[in-house]
Design a protein around this motif. Structure first.
Motif, short mmCIF file in Angstrom:
data_model
loop_
_atom_site.label_atom_id
_atom_site.label_comp_id
_atom_site.label_asym_id
_atom_site.label_seq_id
_atom_site.Cartn_x
_atom_site.Cartn_y
_atom_site.Cartn_z
N TRP A 62 47.89 30.04 39.89
CA TRP A 62 48.07 29.25 38.68
C TRP A 62 49.10 28.14 38.87
O TRP A 62 48.98 27.08 38.27
N GLY A 71 42.02 31.43 37.04
CA GLY A 71 41.27 32.69 37.08
C GLY A 71 42.16 33.84 37.50
O GLY A 71 43.31 33.65 37.90
N PRO A 72 41.62 35.05 37.45
CA PRO A 72 42.43 36.25 37.68
C PRO A 72 43.11 36.31 39.05
O PRO A 72 44.21 36.80 39.15
N GLY A 85 43.51 33.55 41.08
CA GLY A 85 43.87 32.22 41.52
C GLY A 85 45.37 31.95 41.51
O GLY A 85 46.16 32.71 40.96
N ARG A 134 46.96 29.52 34.11
CA ARG A 134 46.44 30.84 34.49
C ARG A 134 44.96 30.95 34.13
O ARG A 134 44.16 31.50 34.89
N ARG A 135 44.58 30.45 32.97
CA ARG A 135 43.17 30.48 32.55
C ARG A 135 42.33 29.65 33.53
O ARG A 135 41.25 30.06 33.91
#
Length: 77
Positions: free
Chosen positions: A36, A31-32, A34, A27-28
């Motif tokens: 994941w 991105g918000p 994206g 998730r990092r």
């Protein structure tokens, strides 16, 4: 950000002895907005490399595991 950076950054943000789920790193990395799930293969590969290099440890339900197989958690070494 590389998959390795995503893993190591999350671990650095956690308390000593805390673990992360690989999906958190994905998730990092995504991105918000994206996807994941599309990043999971890259996270698994980075996890294997970091574990082999001795930078992280792997576990499941509190028991240490040597290689990634099935569900797992990631911790700092």
């Amino acid at each position: 950000m590389t998959p390795e950076d995503a893993i190591l950054t999350l671990l650095a943000e956690r308390a000593e002895g805390a673990t992360i789920c690989p999906s958190e790193a994905a998730r990092r990395l995504a991105g918000p907005q994206g996807d994941w799930r599309a990043e999971m293969d890259a996270i698994h590969t980075a996890t294997d490399q970091l574990a082999e290099a001795g930078a992280i440890t792997l576990s499941w339900k509190g028991a240490a595991i040597q290689k990634r197989r099935g569900p797992y958690r990631i911790a700092r070494r």
